[in-house]
Scaffold this motif. Structure first.
Motif, PDB file in Angstrom:
ATOM      1  N   THR A 240      13.102   7.547   2.108  1.00 35.42           N
ATOM      2  CA  THR A 240      11.503   7.818   1.547  1.00 35.42           C
ATOM      3  C   THR A 240      10.319   7.784   3.138  1.00 35.42           C
ATOM      4  N   GLY A 241       9.323   8.740   3.147  1.00 37.77           N
ATOM      5  CA  GLY A 241       8.569   8.979   4.145  1.00 37.77           C
ATOM      6  C   GLY A 241       7.155   8.580   3.399  1.00 37.77           C
ATOM      7  N   PHE A 242       6.905   7.103   4.201  1.00 37.02           N
ATOM      8  CA  PHE A 242       5.551   7.119   3.916  1.00 37.02           C
ATOM      9  C   PHE A 242       4.574   7.728   4.510  1.00 37.02           C
ATOM     10  N   MET A 243       2.984   8.790   4.480  1.00 37.18           N
ATOM     11  CA  MET A 243       2.257   9.195   4.949  1.00 37.18           C
ATOM     12  C   MET A 243       1.082   8.707   4.757  1.00 37.18           C
ATOM     13  N   TYR A 244       0.274   8.817   5.806  1.00 38.32           N
ATOM     14  CA  TYR A 244      -0.785   8.400   5.856  1.00 38.32           C
ATOM     15  C   TYR A 244      -2.177   8.928   6.531  1.00 38.32           C
ATOM     16  N   LEU A 245      -3.066   9.148   6.088  1.00 37.98           N
ATOM     17  CA  LEU A 245      -3.826   9.860   7.043  1.00 37.98           C
ATOM     18  C   LEU A 245      -3.074  11.119   8.264  1.00 37.98           C
ATOM     19  N   GLY A 246      -2.242  11.835   7.059  1.00 40.49           N
ATOM     20  CA  GLY A 246      -1.874  13.537   8.147  1.00 40.49           C
ATOM     21  C   GLY A 246      -0.513  12.509   9.022  1.00 40.49           C
ATOM     22  N   ARG A 247      -0.397  10.923   9.104  1.00 39.93           N
ATOM     23  CA  ARG A 247       0.934  11.115   9.758  1.00 39.93           C
ATOM     24  C   ARG A 247       2.160   9.711   9.250  1.00 39.93           C
ATOM     25  N   LEU A 248       3.337  10.651   9.625  1.00 39.31           N
ATOM     26  CA  LEU A 248       3.770  10.298   8.965  1.00 39.31           C
ATOM     27  C   LEU A 248       4.199   8.834   9.135  1.00 39.31           C
ATOM     28  N   ILE A 249       3.945   7.003   8.209  1.00 37.69           N
ATOM     29  CA  ILE A 249       4.088   6.157   8.955  1.00 37.69           C
ATOM     30  C   ILE A 249       4.979   5.857   9.488  1.00 37.69           C
ATOM     31  N   GLU A 250       6.602   6.022   8.593  1.00 39.02           N
ATOM     32  CA  GLU A 250       7.237   5.163   7.901  1.00 39.02           C
ATOM     33  C   GLU A 250       8.277   5.813   7.714  1.00 39.02           C
ATOM     34  N   TYR A 251       9.488   6.571   7.504  1.00 40.81           N
ATOM     35  CA  TYR A 251      10.085   7.127   7.205  1.00 40.81           C
ATOM     36  C   TYR A 251      12.000   6.572   7.647  1.00 40.81           C
ATOM     37  N   ASP A 255      15.766   1.898   0.389  1.00 33.80           N
ATOM     38  CA  ASP A 255      15.736   0.358   0.125  1.00 33.80           C
ATOM     39  C   ASP A 255      15.256  -0.051   0.698  1.00 33.80           C
ATOM     40  N   THR A 256      15.149   0.269   2.083  1.00 28.82           N
ATOM     41  CA  THR A 256      14.355  -0.250   3.325  1.00 28.82           C
ATOM     42  C   THR A 256      13.091  -0.547   2.853  1.00 28.82           C
ATOM     43  N   ILE A 257      12.031   1.021   2.868  1.00 29.56           N
ATOM     44  CA  ILE A 257      11.001   1.788   2.685  1.00 29.56           C
ATOM     45  C   ILE A 257      10.193   0.487   1.886  1.00 29.56           C
ATOM     46  N   PHE A 258      11.524   0.419   0.510  1.00 31.93           N
ATOM     47  CA  PHE A 258      11.107  -0.468  -1.148  1.00 31.93           C
ATOM     48  C   PHE A 258      10.793  -1.755  -0.659  1.00 31.93           C
ATOM     49  N   THR A 259      12.234  -2.087  -0.558  1.00 33.80           N
ATOM     50  CA  THR A 259      12.474  -3.710  -0.294  1.00 33.80           C
ATOM     51  C   THR A 259      11.779  -4.497   1.088  1.00 33.80           C
ATOM     52  N   LYS A 260      11.817  -4.080   2.369  1.00 32.69           N
ATOM     53  CA  LYS A 260      12.176  -5.043   3.296  1.00 32.69           C
ATOM     54  C   LYS A 260      11.473  -3.465   4.399  1.00 32.69           C
ATOM     55  N   PRO A 261       9.698  -3.447   4.147  1.00 35.35           N
ATOM     56  CA  PRO A 261       9.373  -1.873   5.198  1.00 35.35           C
ATOM     57  C   PRO A 261       8.729  -2.639   6.267  1.00 35.35           C
ATOM     58  N   HIS A 262       8.757  -1.854   6.996  1.00 36.91           N
ATOM     59  CA  HIS A 262       8.884  -2.522   8.636  1.00 36.91           C
ATOM     60  C   HIS A 262       7.338  -2.404   8.872  1.00 36.91           C
ATOM     61  N   LYS A 263       6.493  -1.969   8.351  1.00 39.21           N
ATOM     62  CA  LYS A 263       5.272  -1.502   8.421  1.00 39.21           C
ATOM     63  C   LYS A 263       4.206  -2.038   7.947  1.00 39.21           C
ATOM     64  N   GLU A 264       3.145  -2.806   8.184  1.00 40.40           N
ATOM     65  CA  GLU A 264       1.937  -3.671   7.216  1.00 40.40           C
ATOM     66  C   GLU A 264       1.260  -2.178   5.653  1.00 40.40           C
ATOM     67  N   GLN A 265       1.234  -0.710   6.890  1.00 37.47           N
ATOM     68  CA  GLN A 265       0.737  -0.391   5.402  1.00 37.47           C
ATOM     69  C   GLN A 265       1.534  -0.182   4.233  1.00 37.47           C
ATOM     70  N   THR A 266       3.169   0.303   4.658  1.00 38.93           N
ATOM     71  CA  THR A 266       3.639   1.050   4.053  1.00 38.93           C
ATOM     72  C   THR A 266       3.903  -0.599   3.076  1.00 38.93           C
ATOM     73  N   HIS A 267       3.949  -1.618   3.405  1.00 41.63           N
ATOM     74  CA  HIS A 267       4.435  -2.819   2.717  1.00 41.63           C
ATOM     75  C   HIS A 267       3.002  -2.393   1.447  1.00 41.63           C
ATOM     76  N   ASP A 268       2.035  -2.583   2.136  1.00 41.79           N
ATOM     77  CA  ASP A 268       0.817  -2.817   1.304  1.00 41.79           C
ATOM     78  C   ASP A 268       1.117  -0.823   0.187  1.00 41.79           C
TER      79      ASP A 268
END
Ligand SMILES: Nc1ncnc2c1ncn2[C@@H]1O[C@H](COP(=O)(O)OP(=O)(O)OP(=O)(O)O)[C@@H](O)[C@H]1O
Ligand SMILES: [Mg+2]
Lengths: 275, 585
Positions: A240-251, A255-268
């Motif tokens: 999964t890739g999480f995008m925000y305002l034209g940037r790929l915040i976390e990829y 599992d990782t993205i949904f359970t223990k993301p590294h970035k605050e924005q992703t988590h929110d």
């Protein structure tokens, strides 16, 4: 820069060793520092991303963050837009699809695409499914018949339409139309299947069918899916890739993205606490 | 509603959206000024009224044409009118009106009559009688003022004869000549013999048209072939001389055939002149006519309703299936129907590809910029150019420039008489195609832009090229809209007359543009057109009063034809629509 047009010199793209069927490991698409401007406004700010062969990659993010823009960049659908500017590269196999001399039509033949709204053509169901082959010059009835049945079976709609293949596709329900479009997307046996919110116009049952379909297609095709539905992304995707305002915040792995993301924005975002 | 501000704003909204009542001092008072305009009721009445007036005008206009058109052919009674000065006239009363009585007329009236006219502010009524018998009186119509009429009757025994020449005859059949022998009149005998005579007449026609037409055509071809050889080889070349010899032999051979056919015709004519009828009019003057000249006859005051209906239908049949006679005022309009339909079809054949290709380029391929905008505006404005200007252009460019060039290149042997260098079916259709092409372009562009972007993207994403996308996805989807444009263009083109008068429409075409001689379709020929026929028959002919009723019939027919052509096109379009559009979930 978007300097090539469809009339650029043709460099044929053969189905190469790159094809998923000949190995499910490796990288299907490699996006490197990709930037995109609609006129003056920048929609993508240096995306770096590697899409794995044979896996399902989901793109999530709030509305307007550039998911569709990125997806449409993967088969150069954005070429249709005037005033488009591009920087960076997207490698497919061993070459840059935005490089000089690329045959866009041949490139698109390697990519199936399913849109947010079902968009069957004003033709019969049969003609819709075999359209990618027809435009490729395939006329042999036996091949077309075989592809039609295989694609419709893969899209889990064969049983519903096998008796009305010659009826207009516009007479089907929305969910059927969308599965038909998926069948059309995979008819030419593409390497990558791009799906832009394929379930947003569908009811839960049709959605479930399409999710099931995606699960079945995993492994055969490289799938990139844009979705607003977090559960859907969690259910169907490997990465999964999480995008925000034209940037790929976390990829990373879903599992990782949904359970223990590294970035605050992703988590929110994935926990629904996004402002 | 707990918030006081909320309730205030609701009240304000209540007024502005036209709730019928507002609160004033605890009482409900209707506030008309605010409400009416807010509800939009005055506008509603205005729009509705305008629509109603429009519909009434159109319906009235159609009703007048339909009434006049449909009643023209219904047989009317014949009145015998005795005037105060002792003359007697007989004829069909055709119309009535009020007129100002002139000084000289007043002078010859008696006091009582003068008084009556004076009471009527100087006006009196009069009736127009179709007295017919043009060959005897030099006029088909007579006005009879009310004060001049002593007595009106509808005596039994009056007949109306429609003749091949000289128009109608009102009077009695006095006697018959059958096989050269004079016998008393008998209706059954006359009917039988008239039918036989008509078929003789048709035989003569056929010989003249088909056989002599073919002979003339072939002689002309041989003559032209000689001339062609002359132009090609020169005067003293043996090849030319050989060709001339062959052609002259052919001409001589055809001449023999011609004499033979002529002989056959004059044989029939000789028989024909043995069968005659002697007609007598109200004042005893007689006319001796061949029976074959009588197209139709009936005892006007003695026919019952069924016979009248029969005559009515037979007149419609003649109108729709025969050629005009008597300077277009009688007979049929078949060549004009044919010309109108052929020209319209040909126009569609030209305008369809031209308009669609132009619109495709403008909408799909051209870079949308200033230049395209200018082109688009110009195209739209072309629709506002007076149509006669197109006629002038068609004459100047198509006929005189292109036509003359074609003649010099391909029809040199026919010069100086022009082939394509003058108005004709081809040039007329092209002129009208030019005139209607903006309609098709605009409609096609609209239809193309109405094709959803998602469909195009779907096709391109399948790896289709731009042309494949247009060909397989965009055009089928836009087809009903394009057809609509075509229908509008057809309606516009079929009703246009002014430019046609310059580029090929004539009042009486010698031959149809399609016949049995190769190449069967003669695009260079001039043709007849219903629109021009209306103008010609009503206002240009020697006997325009006789043609007036035909104006309405022909107008009715033209309208009917346009409706028919459009209905066909709409039917086709709806079939296409059904084929390409289903429910969008
Ligand atoms: N054709 C276009 N021309 C100009 N700007 C565009 C165009 N398409 C998208 N944009 C802009 O680019 C940005 C990203 O749009 P995009 O459609 O990629 O968002 P998205 O993530 O797909 O949003 P959604 O979830 O609502 O579909 C937005 O700000 C949008 O306004
Ligand atoms: Mg989107």
């Amino acid at each position: 820069m978007n300097t090539m047009t469809e009339a650029a010199p043709v460099r044929p793209i053969e189905p190469t060793s790159y094809h998923v069927k000949e190995g499910n490991q490796g990288i299907a698409l490699k996006i490197k520092d990709f930037k995109l401007w609609y006129g003056q406004s920048q929609a993508l700010h240096g995306i770096d991303m590697e899409i794995q062969k044979g896996q399902v990659t989901a793109l999530i993010g709030p509305s307007g963050c550039g998911k569709s823009t990125l997806l449409r960049s993967l088969n150069r659908m954005n070429d249709l837009i005037d005033e488009l500017k591009i920087d960076g590269r997207i490698d497919v196999g061993d070459f840059d699809m935005y490089g000089p001399g690329v045959d866009v039509i041949a490139l698109r033949k390697r990519m199936g695409m399913v849109f947010q709204k079902p968009n069957p053509f004003a033709m019969s169901i049969y003609d819709n499914v075999v359209y990618p082959l027809r435009v490729d010059g395939v006329t042999k009835k036996s091949i077309l018949d075989e592809v039609c049945e295989r694609s419709l079976r893969s899209a889990a709609i064969w049983d519903e339409v096998k008796d009305r293949l010659n009826e207009s596709a516009l007479g089907m329900s929305g969910g059927q139309q969308q599965r038909l479009c998926i069948a059309r997307g995979i008819a030419s046996d593409p390497e990558v299947l791009l799906m832009d919110e394929p379930c947003s116009a569908l009811d839960p049952i049709a959605t479930a069918k399409i999710e099931e379909l995606i699960s079945q297609l995993r492994g055969q095709y490289t799938i990139v899916i844009v979705t607003h539905n977090m559960q859907q992304a969690a259910r169907v995707s490997d990465n999964t890739g999480f995008m925000y305002l034209g940037r790929l915040i976390e990829y990373g792995a879903t599992d990782t993205i949904f359970t223990k993301p590294h970035k605050e924005q992703t988590h929110d975002y994935v926990t629904g606490r996004f402002g | 509603m707990a918030n006081p501000e909320d309730s205030i704003s609701t009240a304000a909204i209540g007024v502005s959206t036209g709730k019928p009542a507002t609160r004033t001092g605890g009482k409900r008072v209707r506030s008309f000024t605010a409400d009416l305009s807010a509800v939009g009721e005055p506008a509603l009445w205005g729009f509705g009224g305008a629509l109603a007036i429009g519909i009434i005008l159109i319906a009235g206009f159609l009703a007048i044409i339909a009434w006049n058109g449909f009643t023209t052919f219904w047989p009317k009674p014949i009145e015998q009118v005795e005037l105060v000065d002792g003359t007697v006239i007989a004829g069909e009363p055709t119309r009535y009106n009020t007129f100002t009585v002139g000084e000289s007329v007043l002078a010859r009236l008696n006091d009582a009559q003068r008084q009556e006219i004076e009471d009527n502010f100087g006006f009196a009524n009069r009736t127009l009688y179709k007295t017919a018998n043009f060959d005897l009186y030099g006029d088909d119509f007579t006005w009879a003022a009310d004060f001049d009429i002593a007595n009106v009757e509808r005596p039994s025994g009056y007949y109306l004869f429609e003749r091949q020449q000289w128009g109608t005859f009102v009077g009695f059949p006095a006697s018959l000549v059958i096989g050269g022998e004079e016998t008393a009149y008998d209706q059954g005998l006359m009917q039988r013999e008239q039918r036989a005579a008509r078929s003789r007449f048709a035989d003569i026609r056929r010989l003249e048209r088909r056989d002599i037409g073919r002979i003339n055509h072939n002689q002309e071809r041989a003559r032209l072939d000689s001339r062609k050889a002359l132009l090609q080889y020169g005067e003293n070349d043996p090849r030319y001389l050989a060709r001339v010899e062959v052609n002259n032999a052919r001409i001589a051979e055809l001449q023999n055939e011609f004499v033979e056919v002529q002989q056959r015709i004059s044989d029939i004519r000789a028989i024909d002149s043995q069968y005659r009828v002697i007609l007598e009019e109200v004042n005893g003057r007689t006319v001796d006519t061949n029976l074959s000249q009588i197209v139709r006859f009936y005892a006007a005051n003695d026919v019952n309703w069924f016979q009248q209906a029969g005559i009515y239908l037979s007149r419609w049949g003649e109108f729709l299936t025969t050629e005009p006679r008597e300077a277009n005022t009688q007979g049929g309009v078949l060549p004009a129907i044919f010309g109108t339909v052929a020209m319209t079809m040909l126009m569609v054949v030209f305008v369809a590809p031209f308009g669609v290709i132009t619109a495709l380029y403008l909408r799909e391929y051209a870079k949308q910029g200033k230049l395209v905008s200018i082109v688009r505006i110009s195209v739209n404005n072309l629709a506002g150019v007076p149509s006669i200007v197109y006629g002038v252009f068609g004459l100047g460019f198509f006929a005189y420039t292109m036509g003359t060039t074609i003649d010099q290149l391909f029809y040199a042997e026919r010069l100086p008489s022009p082939t394509f260098g003058t108005g004709g079916l081809l040039w007329a259709s092209l002129t009208l195609a030019l005139l209607t092409v903006p309609v098709v372009i605009v409609a096609t562009e609209e239809a193309l832009s109405a094709v959803p972007r998602s469909m195009r993207e779907g096709s391109l994403a399948c790896g289709a090229s731009k042309w494949q996308t247009i060909r397989y996805v965009v055009l089928p989807k836009a087809l009903p809209g394009i057809m609509t444009g075509m229908i509008l263009a057809m309606a516009r083109g079929a009703g246009e007359v002014a430019p046609l008068m310059l580029v090929g429409v004539v009042k009486l075409a010698p031959a149809l543009p399609i016949d049995g001689f190769a190449p069967f379709i003669h695009l260079e020929r001039s043709f007849m057109h219903l629109g021009f026929h209306i103008f010609d028959v009503g206002f240009q002919s020697r006997n325009s009063e006789a043609g007036k009723p035909m104006v309405f019939v022909t107008t009715l027919l033209l309208l009917g034809l346009i409706v028919l052509m459009n209905a066909t096109a709409i039917y086709v379009r709806n079939r296409l629509k059904k084929k390409y559009a289903g429910s969008q979930f």
